[in-house]
Design a protein around this motif. Structure first.
Motif, PDB file in Angstrom:
ATOM      1  N   GLN A  82       0.997  -1.235  -0.035  1.00 24.00           N
ATOM      2  CA  GLN A  82      -0.032   0.145   0.149  1.00 24.00           C
ATOM      3  C   GLN A  82       0.786   1.382   0.041  1.00 24.00           C
ATOM      4  O   GLN A  82       0.471   2.209  -0.573  1.00 24.00           O
ATOM      5  CB  GLN A  82      -0.891  -0.149   1.233  1.00 24.00           C
ATOM      6  N   VAL A  83       2.038   1.069   0.831  1.00 26.83           N
ATOM      7  CA  VAL A  83       2.838   2.248   0.674  1.00 26.83           C
ATOM      8  C   VAL A  83       3.279   2.558  -0.492  1.00 26.83           C
ATOM      9  O   VAL A  83       3.291   3.850  -1.221  1.00 26.83           O
ATOM     10  CB  VAL A  83       4.014   2.103   1.803  1.00 26.83           C
ATOM     11  N   GLN A  84       3.733   1.616  -1.435  1.00 25.88           N
ATOM     12  CA  GLN A  84       4.262   1.603  -2.689  1.00 25.88           C
ATOM     13  C   GLN A  84       3.351   2.203  -3.611  1.00 25.88           C
ATOM     14  O   GLN A  84       3.457   3.182  -4.385  1.00 25.88           O
ATOM     15  CB  GLN A  84       4.784   0.185  -3.353  1.00 25.88           C
ATOM     16  N   ALA A  85       2.101   1.731  -3.547  1.00 23.84           N
ATOM     17  CA  ALA A  85       1.073   2.360  -4.359  1.00 23.84           C
ATOM     18  C   ALA A  85       0.893   3.584  -4.218  1.00 23.84           C
ATOM     19  O   ALA A  85       0.554   4.540  -5.042  1.00 23.84           O
ATOM     20  CB  ALA A  85      -0.290   1.416  -4.210  1.00 23.84           C
ATOM     21  N   LEU A  86       0.765   4.130  -2.915  1.00 28.40           N
ATOM     22  CA  LEU A  86       0.560   5.408  -2.538  1.00 28.40           C
ATOM     23  C   LEU A  86       1.641   6.358  -3.004  1.00 28.40           C
ATOM     24  O   LEU A  86       1.310   7.469  -3.597  1.00 28.40           O
ATOM     25  CB  LEU A  86       0.456   5.796  -0.993  1.00 28.40           C
ATOM     26  N   VAL A  87       2.845   5.731  -2.829  1.00 26.61           N
ATOM     27  CA  VAL A  87       4.080   6.579  -3.523  1.00 26.61           C
ATOM     28  C   VAL A  87       3.847   6.706  -4.895  1.00 26.61           C
ATOM     29  O   VAL A  87       4.158   7.812  -5.467  1.00 26.61           O
ATOM     30  CB  VAL A  87       5.477   5.786  -3.254  1.00 26.61           C
ATOM     31  N   ASP A  88       3.677   5.648  -5.593  1.00 24.25           N
ATOM     32  CA  ASP A  88       3.633   5.628  -7.129  1.00 24.25           C
ATOM     33  C   ASP A  88       2.377   6.625  -7.607  1.00 24.25           C
ATOM     34  O   ASP A  88       2.487   7.230  -8.572  1.00 24.25           O
ATOM     35  CB  ASP A  88       3.082   4.139  -7.645  1.00 24.25           C
ATOM     36  N   SER A  89       1.210   6.743  -6.670  1.00 21.88           N
ATOM     37  CA  SER A  89       0.361   7.628  -7.239  1.00 21.88           C
ATOM     38  C   SER A  89       0.428   9.042  -6.896  1.00 21.88           C
ATOM     39  O   SER A  89      -0.441   9.988  -6.774  1.00 21.88           O
ATOM     40  CB  SER A  89      -1.170   7.124  -6.540  1.00 21.88           C
ATOM     41  N   GLY A  90       1.480   9.473  -6.438  1.00 25.22           N
ATOM     42  CA  GLY A  90       1.955  10.685  -6.097  1.00 25.22           C
ATOM     43  C   GLY A  90       1.670  11.116  -4.628  1.00 25.22           C
ATOM     44  O   GLY A  90       1.656  12.432  -4.297  1.00 25.22           O
ATOM     45  N   ALA A  91       1.228  10.327  -3.814  1.00 23.66           N
ATOM     46  CA  ALA A  91       0.792  10.993  -2.433  1.00 23.66           C
ATOM     47  C   ALA A  91       2.126  11.363  -1.793  1.00 23.66           C
ATOM     48  O   ALA A  91       3.097  10.782  -2.014  1.00 23.66           O
ATOM     49  CB  ALA A  91       0.169   9.795  -1.620  1.00 23.66           C
ATOM     50  N   SER A  92       1.954  12.409  -0.881  1.00 22.19           N
ATOM     51  CA  SER A  92       2.793  12.895  -0.205  1.00 22.19           C
ATOM     52  C   SER A  92       3.568  12.080   0.868  1.00 22.19           C
ATOM     53  O   SER A  92       2.795  11.503   1.567  1.00 22.19           O
ATOM     54  CB  SER A  92       2.478  14.249   0.568  1.00 22.19           C
ATOM     55  N   PRO A  93       4.757  11.783   0.966  1.00 24.46           N
ATOM     56  CA  PRO A  93       5.608  10.942   1.910  1.00 24.46           C
ATOM     57  C   PRO A  93       5.061  11.019   3.382  1.00 24.46           C
ATOM     58  O   PRO A  93       4.949  10.438   4.168  1.00 24.46           O
ATOM     59  CB  PRO A  93       7.040  11.110   1.722  1.00 24.46           C
ATOM     60  N   LEU A  94       5.025  12.526   3.521  1.00 24.29           N
ATOM     61  CA  LEU A  94       4.690  13.068   5.060  1.00 24.29           C
ATOM     62  C   LEU A  94       3.314  12.557   5.252  1.00 24.29           C
ATOM     63  O   LEU A  94       3.007  12.200   6.547  1.00 24.29           O
ATOM     64  CB  LEU A  94       4.673  14.410   5.235  1.00 24.29           C
ATOM     65  N   ALA A  95       2.360  12.727   4.169  1.00 20.79           N
ATOM     66  CA  ALA A  95       1.108  12.385   4.656  1.00 20.79           C
ATOM     67  C   ALA A  95       0.929  10.778   4.550  1.00 20.79           C
ATOM     68  O   ALA A  95       0.190  10.420   5.786  1.00 20.79           O
ATOM     69  CB  ALA A  95       0.110  12.839   3.530  1.00 20.79           C
ATOM     70  N   ILE A  96       1.758  10.129   3.959  1.00 24.86           N
ATOM     71  CA  ILE A  96       1.537   8.581   4.245  1.00 24.86           C
ATOM     72  C   ILE A  96       2.161   8.297   5.887  1.00 24.86           C
ATOM     73  O   ILE A  96       1.431   7.467   6.394  1.00 24.86           O
ATOM     74  CB  ILE A  96       2.689   7.898   3.086  1.00 24.86           C
ATOM     75  N   ILE A  97       3.342   8.839   6.150  1.00 28.51           N
ATOM     76  CA  ILE A  97       3.613   8.716   7.484  1.00 28.51           C
ATOM     77  C   ILE A  97       2.392   9.184   8.442  1.00 28.51           C
ATOM     78  O   ILE A  97       1.933   8.358   9.462  1.00 28.51           O
ATOM     79  CB  ILE A  97       4.942   9.212   7.785  1.00 28.51           C
ATOM     80  N   SER A  98       2.228  10.276   8.302  1.00 23.96           N
ATOM     81  CA  SER A  98       1.005  10.762   9.461  1.00 23.96           C
ATOM     82  C   SER A  98      -0.378  10.312   9.252  1.00 23.96           C
ATOM     83  O   SER A  98      -0.972   9.893  10.411  1.00 23.96           O
ATOM     84  CB  SER A  98       1.064  12.531   9.558  1.00 23.96           C
TER      85      SER A  98
END
Ligand code: B1M
Length: 210
Positions: free
Chosen positions: A22-38
């Motif tokens: 899911q992290v990889q998919a979010l990164v690939d979709s352009g989600a902000s790394p900080l938002a992925i964390i928080s």
């Protein structure tokens, strides 16, 4: 589809493989790394902390969730400049001199990281001097000491006394914990707080930096 809520849910369930996907998919979709964390990883871990406190989750499950969360954080870390990593402040943690028990301390470490702190884990059998050096080096806001043996509890006071001697006592909060530790003992030795478990430790540290 990967979204923050699903990611948080995977952390809660302790599914490391799913978290990574899911992290990889979010990164690939352009989600902000900080938002992925928080909004994903830490949000999930906050719920784990609350469930642990209520007795709805137990140590092995919490450890699994923390491991899943850490795997996710490791994936996005390289995408974030160090200075931009969300942090409530630095905590220096260790098992005190003579004490080799580290399971509870590791749990506290992971929960603090999950709660948004930068944690410098010094490990086990940590002398007062090593705590002081680390506080200075990392400009720590909090010193966290663990002891599982009644024979190593006095080492906590020694560290607090040395902090005072080094003129650092007013600059840091001191939290102590471990199976034989009590609130009374914390008061007796001049610690700022005591936590009976990792979830309470996170709450207390958050109160101090609020
Ligand atoms: Co040890 N040991 N052990 N041991 N050991 C205890 C602590 C003991 C109570 C067992 C017993 O006799 N019933 C006893 C202490 C008696 C006493 O002092 N009154 C004891 C003893 C005597 C010893 C040795 C001396 C045995 C020997 O060699 N003769 C020896 C000492 C080694 C040393 O430290 N110098 C020893 C060795 C070991 C192992 C290496 C075999 C192993 C440790 C492995 C490791 O940690 N990597 C071990 C274990 C596993 C235990 C028990 C069985 C389990 C401890 C544990 O991990 N619990 C323990 C008996 C027991 O506690 N039931 C025992 C799970 C963990 C999640 O709980 O650490 O309490 P705990 O953490 C909790 C809270 O306390 C809190 O959060 C956690 C939950 O959320 N918390 C904090 C912990 N740290 C915190 C810090 C905080 C805040 C909260 O802020 C900083």
């Amino acid at each position: 589809m990967a979204n923050f809520e699903n990611l948080a849910q995977s952390v809660i369930s302790g599914r490391e493989g799913q978290v990574k996907e899911q992290v990889q998919a979010l990164v690939d979709s352009g989600a902000s790394p900080l938002a992925i964390i928080s909004e994903g990883l830490i949000a999930g871990m906050n719920i784990v902390g609350a469930s642990f406190k209520k007795g709805d989750m137990f140590v092995p499950e919490v450890l699994r969730s923390a491991k899943a969360m850490s795997a996710g954080i490791e994936m996005v870390k390289p995408l974030i400049a160090d200075k931009d990593m969300p942090s409530l402040g630095t905590v220096v943690i260790g098992a005190v001199q003579g004490d080799l028990h580290d399971i509870g301390k590791n749990l506290v470490t992971m929960m603090l990281e999950g709660g948004g702190f930068k944690v410098i884990d010094l490990g086990i059998d940590i002398s007062s001097e090593k705590f002081i050096v680390a506080v200075k080096e990392h400009n720590a806001k909090i010193v966290a000491m663990a002891a599982l043996l009644t024979t190593t509890m006095p080492a906590m006071k020694e560290t607090i006394d040395l902090l005072a001697k080094e003129g650092l006592r007013d600059k840091v909060k001191v939290i102590i914990g471990g199976a034989p530790i009590t609130e009374d003992f914390a008061n007796q030795i001049g610690a700022d707080g005591y936590a009976p478990d990792a979830a309470v430790a996170v709450d207390l540290c958050k109160e101090w930096v609020a």
